[in-house]
Write a protein that holds these residues in place. Structure first.
Motif, PDB file in Angstrom:
ATOM      1  N   GLU B  15     -22.716  11.630  70.422  1.00 18.20           N
ATOM      2  CA  GLU B  15     -21.965  11.617  69.168  1.00 18.20           C
ATOM      3  C   GLU B  15     -21.775  10.175  68.693  1.00 18.20           C
ATOM      4  OE1 GLU B  15     -18.193  13.541  69.487  1.00 18.20           O
ATOM      5  OE2 GLU B  15     -17.746  13.355  67.343  1.00 18.20           O
ATOM      6  N   GLY B  16     -22.023   9.963  67.415  1.00 19.37           N
ATOM      7  CA  GLY B  16     -21.921   8.627  66.842  1.00 19.37           C
ATOM      8  C   GLY B  16     -23.230   7.856  66.839  1.00 19.37           C
ATOM      9  N   GLY B  17     -24.195   8.314  67.579  1.00 22.56           N
ATOM     10  CA  GLY B  17     -25.478   7.622  67.661  1.00 22.56           C
ATOM     11  C   GLY B  17     -26.418   8.001  66.519  1.00 22.56           C
ATOM     12  N   ILE B  18     -27.612   7.423  66.560  1.00 22.46           N
ATOM     13  CA  ILE B  18     -28.632   7.719  65.538  1.00 22.46           C
ATOM     14  C   ILE B  18     -29.633   8.717  66.108  1.00 22.46           C
ATOM     15  CG2 ILE B  18     -30.469   6.783  64.092  1.00 22.46           C
ATOM     16  CD1 ILE B  18     -29.071   4.117  64.118  1.00 22.46           C
ATOM     17  N   SER B  19     -29.845   9.795  65.383  1.00 25.11           N
ATOM     18  CA  SER B  19     -30.868  10.774  65.761  1.00 25.11           C
ATOM     19  C   SER B  19     -32.119  10.460  64.958  1.00 25.11           C
ATOM     20  CB  SER B  19     -30.402  12.193  65.433  1.00 25.11           C
ATOM     21  OG  SER B  19     -29.201  12.511  66.113  1.00 25.11           O
ATOM     22  N   ILE B  20     -33.248  10.370  65.650  1.00 26.97           N
ATOM     23  CA  ILE B  20     -34.529  10.093  64.988  1.00 26.97           C
ATOM     24  C   ILE B  20     -35.490  11.225  65.313  1.00 26.97           C
ATOM     25  CG2 ILE B  20     -36.467   8.510  64.753  1.00 26.97           C
ATOM     26  CD1 ILE B  20     -34.583   6.247  65.586  1.00 26.97           C
ATOM     27  N   LEU B  21     -35.882  11.923  64.263  1.00 27.09           N
ATOM     28  CA  LEU B  21     -36.788  13.063  64.416  1.00 27.09           C
ATOM     29  C   LEU B  21     -38.121  12.699  63.763  1.00 27.09           C
ATOM     30  CD1 LEU B  21     -33.904  15.249  63.328  1.00 27.09           C
ATOM     31  CD2 LEU B  21     -35.036  15.714  65.465  1.00 27.09           C
ATOM     32  N   ASN B  22     -39.212  13.015  64.439  1.00 28.42           N
ATOM     33  CA  ASN B  22     -40.523  12.580  63.990  1.00 28.42           C
ATOM     34  C   ASN B  22     -41.453  13.732  63.652  1.00 28.42           C
ATOM     35  OD1 ASN B  22     -40.326   9.600  64.408  1.00 28.42           O
ATOM     36  ND2 ASN B  22     -39.925  10.237  66.512  1.00 28.42           N
ATOM     37  N   CYS B  23     -42.361  13.444  62.733  1.00 30.99           N
ATOM     38  CA  CYS B  23     -43.319  14.460  62.299  1.00 30.99           C
ATOM     39  C   CYS B  23     -44.637  13.788  61.929  1.00 30.99           C
ATOM     40  CB  CYS B  23     -42.743  15.204  61.091  1.00 30.99           C
ATOM     41  SG  CYS B  23     -43.658  16.667  60.617  1.00 30.99           S
ATOM     42  N   ASP B  55     -41.568   5.520  49.907  1.00 27.73           N
ATOM     43  CA  ASP B  55     -41.697   5.506  51.362  1.00 27.73           C
ATOM     44  C   ASP B  55     -40.358   5.627  52.073  1.00 27.73           C
ATOM     45  OD1 ASP B  55     -42.592   1.965  51.305  1.00 27.73           O
ATOM     46  OD2 ASP B  55     -40.720   3.003  50.853  1.00 27.73           O
ATOM     47  N   LYS B  56     -39.297   5.829  51.283  1.00 28.92           N
ATOM     48  CA  LYS B  56     -37.971   5.959  51.890  1.00 28.92           C
ATOM     49  C   LYS B  56     -37.050   6.643  50.903  1.00 28.92           C
ATOM     50  CE  LYS B  56     -34.186   2.963  53.456  1.00 28.92           C
ATOM     51  NZ  LYS B  56     -33.791   1.540  53.664  1.00 28.92           N
ATOM     52  N   ARG B  57     -36.192   7.516  51.456  1.00 30.59           N
ATOM     53  CA  ARG B  57     -35.174   8.118  50.612  1.00 30.59           C
ATOM     54  C   ARG B  57     -33.920   8.319  51.438  1.00 30.59           C
ATOM     55  NH1 ARG B  57     -34.710  14.093  47.816  1.00 30.59           N
ATOM     56  NH2 ARG B  57     -32.739  13.664  46.787  1.00 30.59           N
ATOM     57  N   VAL B  64     -35.076   9.586  55.067  1.00 32.69           N
ATOM     58  CA  VAL B  64     -36.451   9.954  55.380  1.00 32.69           C
ATOM     59  C   VAL B  64     -37.318   8.717  55.182  1.00 32.69           C
ATOM     60  CG1 VAL B  64     -38.419  11.381  54.778  1.00 32.69           C
ATOM     61  CG2 VAL B  64     -36.125  12.312  54.622  1.00 32.69           C
ATOM     62  N   PHE B  65     -38.156   8.423  56.176  1.00 32.16           N
ATOM     63  CA  PHE B  65     -39.136   7.343  56.089  1.00 32.16           C
ATOM     64  C   PHE B  65     -40.521   7.975  56.067  1.00 32.16           C
ATOM     65  CE2 PHE B  65     -36.420   3.697  56.772  1.00 32.16           C
ATOM     66  CZ  PHE B  65     -35.348   4.199  57.486  1.00 32.16           C
ATOM     67  N   LEU B  66     -41.348   7.531  55.121  1.00 34.24           N
ATOM     68  CA  LEU B  66     -42.703   8.061  55.005  1.00 34.24           C
ATOM     69  C   LEU B  66     -43.707   6.939  55.240  1.00 34.24           C
ATOM     70  CD1 LEU B  66     -44.761  10.271  54.237  1.00 34.24           C
ATOM     71  CD2 LEU B  66     -44.397   9.649  51.839  1.00 34.24           C
ATOM     72  N   ASN B  67     -44.596   7.143  56.177  1.00 32.83           N
ATOM     73  CA  ASN B  67     -45.676   6.199  56.486  1.00 32.83           C
ATOM     74  C   ASN B  67     -46.991   6.896  56.178  1.00 32.83           C
ATOM     75  OD1 ASN B  67     -47.690   4.681  57.667  1.00 32.83           O
ATOM     76  ND2 ASN B  67     -46.633   4.351  59.589  1.00 32.83           N
ATOM     77  N   LYS B  68     -47.488   6.699  54.960  1.00 36.26           N
ATOM     78  CA  LYS B  68     -48.681   7.439  54.523  1.00 36.26           C
ATOM     79  C   LYS B  68     -49.931   7.028  55.298  1.00 36.26           C
ATOM     80  CE  LYS B  68     -47.974   6.559  50.097  1.00 36.26           C
ATOM     81  NZ  LYS B  68     -46.543   6.178  50.014  1.00 36.26           N
ATOM     82  N   SER B  74     -40.389  10.568  59.211  1.00 36.93           N
ATOM     83  CA  SER B  74     -39.293  10.742  60.157  1.00 36.93           C
ATOM     84  C   SER B  74     -37.982  10.952  59.412  1.00 36.93           C
ATOM     85  CB  SER B  74     -39.195   9.539  61.093  1.00 36.93           C
ATOM     86  OG  SER B  74     -38.939   8.359  60.356  1.00 36.93           O
ATOM     87  N   LEU B  75     -37.044  11.545  60.126  1.00 36.77           N
ATOM     88  CA  LEU B  75     -35.689  11.763  59.629  1.00 36.77           C
ATOM     89  C   LEU B  75     -34.731  11.019  60.546  1.00 36.77           C
ATOM     90  CD1 LEU B  75     -33.609  13.271  57.808  1.00 36.77           C
ATOM     91  CD2 LEU B  75     -33.631  15.099  59.518  1.00 36.77           C
ATOM     92  N   HIS B  76     -33.928  10.147  59.946  1.00 37.60           N
ATOM     93  CA  HIS B  76     -32.899   9.440  60.708  1.00 37.60           C
ATOM     94  C   HIS B  76     -31.539   9.976  60.285  1.00 37.60           C
ATOM     95  CE1 HIS B  76     -35.392   5.674  61.882  1.00 37.60           C
ATOM     96  NE2 HIS B  76     -36.191   6.707  61.668  1.00 37.60           N
ATOM     97  N   ILE B  77     -30.747  10.353  61.278  1.00 34.21           N
ATOM     98  CA  ILE B  77     -29.387  10.820  61.012  1.00 34.21           C
ATOM     99  C   ILE B  77     -28.443   9.826  61.680  1.00 34.21           C
ATOM    100  CG2 ILE B  77     -27.737  12.714  61.225  1.00 34.21           C
ATOM    101  CD1 ILE B  77     -30.103  14.596  61.722  1.00 34.21           C
ATOM    102  N   THR B  78     -27.687   9.095  60.875  1.00 32.36           N
ATOM    103  CA  THR B  78     -26.747   8.130  61.438  1.00 32.36           C
ATOM    104  C   THR B  78     -25.407   8.812  61.732  1.00 32.36           C
ATOM    105  OG1 THR B  78     -26.034   7.480  59.229  1.00 32.36           O
ATOM    106  CG2 THR B  78     -27.800   6.186  60.236  1.00 32.36           C
ATOM    107  N   ALA B  79     -24.626   8.177  62.615  1.00 27.05           N
ATOM    108  CA  ALA B  79     -23.309   8.708  62.975  1.00 27.05           C
ATOM    109  C   ALA B  79     -23.395  10.200  63.305  1.00 27.05           C
ATOM    110  CB  ALA B  79     -22.302   8.458  61.854  1.00 27.05           C
ATOM    111  N   SER B  80     -24.308  10.542  64.199  1.00 28.66           N
ATOM    112  CA  SER B  80     -24.562  11.947  64.532  1.00 28.66           C
ATOM    113  C   SER B  80     -23.289  12.642  65.015  1.00 28.66           C
ATOM    114  CB  SER B  80     -25.648  12.039  65.606  1.00 28.66           C
ATOM    115  OG  SER B  80     -26.855  11.503  65.126  1.00 28.66           O
TER     116      SER B  80
END
Lengths: 115, 114
Positions: B15-23, B55-57, B64-68, B74-80
């Motif tokens: 809890e409180g950390g950053i979640s990074i999900l990749n695709c 490339d980012k929203r 969301v970060f997009l690397n074409k 990827s999806l970054h969720i801060t303060a999880s």
């Protein structure tokens, strides 16, 4: 209230029986979809419908057919169900136009068990 | 083969950390990318999406970060938070006159521990 409604929620059928899954939406969306979800495979697209009587196969259409006679209704039919069609089936619709054209609105799913 | 792939079936974050999900995706014609969230026995709902011209929203705690060139987003969720615990599905597709035939990844189960 924007809604995609699926019926039934749970269904048990025997192998070889016919199955009809119904889906309705009240948002006048042009595009509708049928997906199935299996563990470890995510959502797999079965069929997509761009409007009435304008249907296209998805990635796994074999063993399924669809019917869209009204814009608000999209049916998934399994003729002679097989045990490997046991899955959770999701219907979805999307606006097709505007800023959120591609946003999918999902129904609550139908859990089908084929014995 | 799987056109859209989430290589991590599960992820645990404090809890409180950053979640990074990749695709990762294969089709370089894809121009629409999205993340959906799914609770058990519920339907997926859209969290955030981007088109290929950015490339980012950011939206609140979500980015969301997009690397074409790398065919990766990827999806970054801060303060999880514990309520972020769910299955996250990435999706990609090519806009076809307003409709996108979205291809989904297998999903990553995120657990936020308190």
């Amino acid at each position: 209230d924007m809604k995609v409604t699926q019926m039934p929620r749970y269904l048990i059928k025997r192998m070889g029986e016919n199955v009809l899954l119904e889906c309705g939406q009240d948002m006048s969306h042009e595009t509708m979809y049928w997906y199935r979800q299996d563990p470890g495979l995510g959502l797999q697209l079965i069929y997509i419908s761009y409007d009435v009587d304008s249907n296209s196969e998805g990635d796994i259409p074999k063993g399924y057919r669809v019917s869209r006679k009204k814009r608000e209704h999209f049916s998934l039919i399994l003729d002679s169900a097989k045990t490997n069609q046991t899955s959770v089936y999701f219907c979805a619709s999307s606006p097709g136009t505007g800023e959120s054209a591609e946003t999918l609105y999902f129904g609550s799913g139908t859990r089908l068990t084929v014995l | 083969g799987q056109q859209v792939k989430q290589s991590s079936p599960s992820l645990t974050v404090q809890e409180g950390g950053i979640s990074i999900l990749n695709c990762d995706y294969e089709n370089d014609m894809f121009d629409y990318f999205a993340w959906y969230k799914k609770y058990p026995d519920n339907s997926p709902t859209l969290l955030i999406s981007v088109r290929s011209n950015v490339d980012k929203r950011e939206d609140g705690r979500l980015t969301v970060f997009l690397n074409k060139s790398g065919k990766h987003f990827s999806l970054h969720i801060t303060a999880s938070q514990p309520e972020d615990t769910a299955v996250y599905l990435c999706a990609a597709g090519a806009n076809q006159g307003g409709s996108a035939k979205l291809i989904f990844g297998e999903g990553t189960k995120l657990t936020v521990s308190s």
